[in-house]
Write an enzyme that holds these catalytic residues in place. Structure first.
Site, mmCIF file in Angstrom:
data_model
loop_
_atom_site.group_PDB
_atom_site.id
_atom_site.type_symbol
_atom_site.label_atom_id
_atom_site.label_comp_id
_atom_site.label_asym_id
_atom_site.label_seq_id
_atom_site.Cartn_x
_atom_site.Cartn_y
_atom_site.Cartn_z
ATOM 1 N N SER A 1 0.827 -1.207 0.000
ATOM 2 C CA SER A 1 0.000 0.000 0.000
ATOM 3 C C SER A 1 0.858 1.253 0.000
ATOM 4 C CB SER A 1 -0.946 0.002 1.209
ATOM 5 O OG SER A 1 -0.210 -0.073 2.392
ATOM 6 N N ASP A 2 0.192 2.356 -0.321
ATOM 7 C CA ASP A 2 0.877 3.645 -0.319
ATOM 8 C C ASP A 2 -0.132 4.731 0.040
ATOM 9 O OD1 ASP A 2 3.601 4.868 -1.112
ATOM 10 O OD2 ASP A 2 2.102 6.232 -1.956
ATOM 11 N N THR A 3 0.328 5.699 0.820
ATOM 12 C CA THR A 3 -0.535 6.801 1.257
ATOM 13 C C THR A 3 0.138 8.131 0.949
ATOM 14 O OG1 THR A 3 -1.405 5.462 3.081
ATOM 15 C CG2 THR A 3 -1.697 7.840 3.279
ATOM 16 N N SER B 1 -3.826 3.701 -1.532
ATOM 17 C CA SER B 1 -4.096 2.612 -2.473
ATOM 18 C C SER B 1 -3.518 1.335 -1.890
ATOM 19 C CB SER B 1 -3.452 2.886 -3.829
ATOM 20 O OG SER B 1 -4.002 4.058 -4.397
#
Length: 194
Positions: free
Chosen positions: A76-78, A113
């Site tokens: 994931s990435d924020t 995501s």
């Protein structure tokens, strides 16, 4: 419940984030951690959720060809998106101050995501949360930076810390998304897999 359904699978969390790891524990899911060093660079024309989608996939693709049939990899990435630009992790105190100052008395968006990868398929989900800060004094911002050192956090703040309790006046959407994982969506998606 879901833990029981996922017994035949091994969940692999490819994240060094203690917050994301805690979420999986709190969701009562068994998982193992596998980390790879990824240079998080994205094409400059990407905006908002396109950036997090790209980076979550980039992280997952590093494991291409390494997954067994019963393994589900989660990456994931924020990012914080404000005034038409991405605010990632600050490099130093001055950058952290400038990020927070720019969001003072404004509403920004937090995009996360999540990519679920198996040996045969890959699926992306994402979420957005709107967060509003009150008007912040320079003194309060510097106090936070000096005492909490938010250098590992997108947008230079943690909503779950003193700063979030003191500065955030409104949250529209998933609270956990702001911490780095839209837990309800992740849980729902994993439920559909089994």
């Amino acid at each position: 419940m879901l833990k029981e359904k996922l017994k035949k699978y091994t969940l692999i969390l490819a994240s060094g984030s203690p917050r994301r790891q805690q979420f999986f524990k709190d969701l009562d899911l068994d998982f193992e951690i596998r980390l790879k060093e990824i240079e998080e660079i994205y094409p400059p024309e990407l905006k908002a959720v396109e950036i997090t989608d790209y980076l979550a996939e980039l992280k997952a693709n590093a494991f291409e060809g390494e997954l067994n049939p019963n393994e589900i990899l989660i990456t994931s990435d924020t990012i914080v998106w404000h005034q038409d630009k991405a605010l990632g992790k600050p490099k130093n105190a001055q950058e952290a101050f400038e990020m927070i100052k720019s969001m003072s008395d404004h509403t920004h968006e937090v995009f996360t995501s999540v990519c679920f990868k198996t040996d045969s398929a890959s699926t992306l989900i994402n979420d957005v949360t709107k967060v509003t800060f009150k008007d912040l004094s320079d003194e309060a911002i510097w106090y936070y930076i000096e005492n909490y050192k938010p250098y590992d956090k997108a947008g230079a703040y943690g909503i779950q810390e003193w700063f979030g309790f003191m500065a955030v006046t409104k949250v529209e959407g998933s609270y956990t998304n702001v911490m780095g994982l839209p837990t309800a969506k992740v849980y729902e998606y994993l439920s559909t897999l089994v």
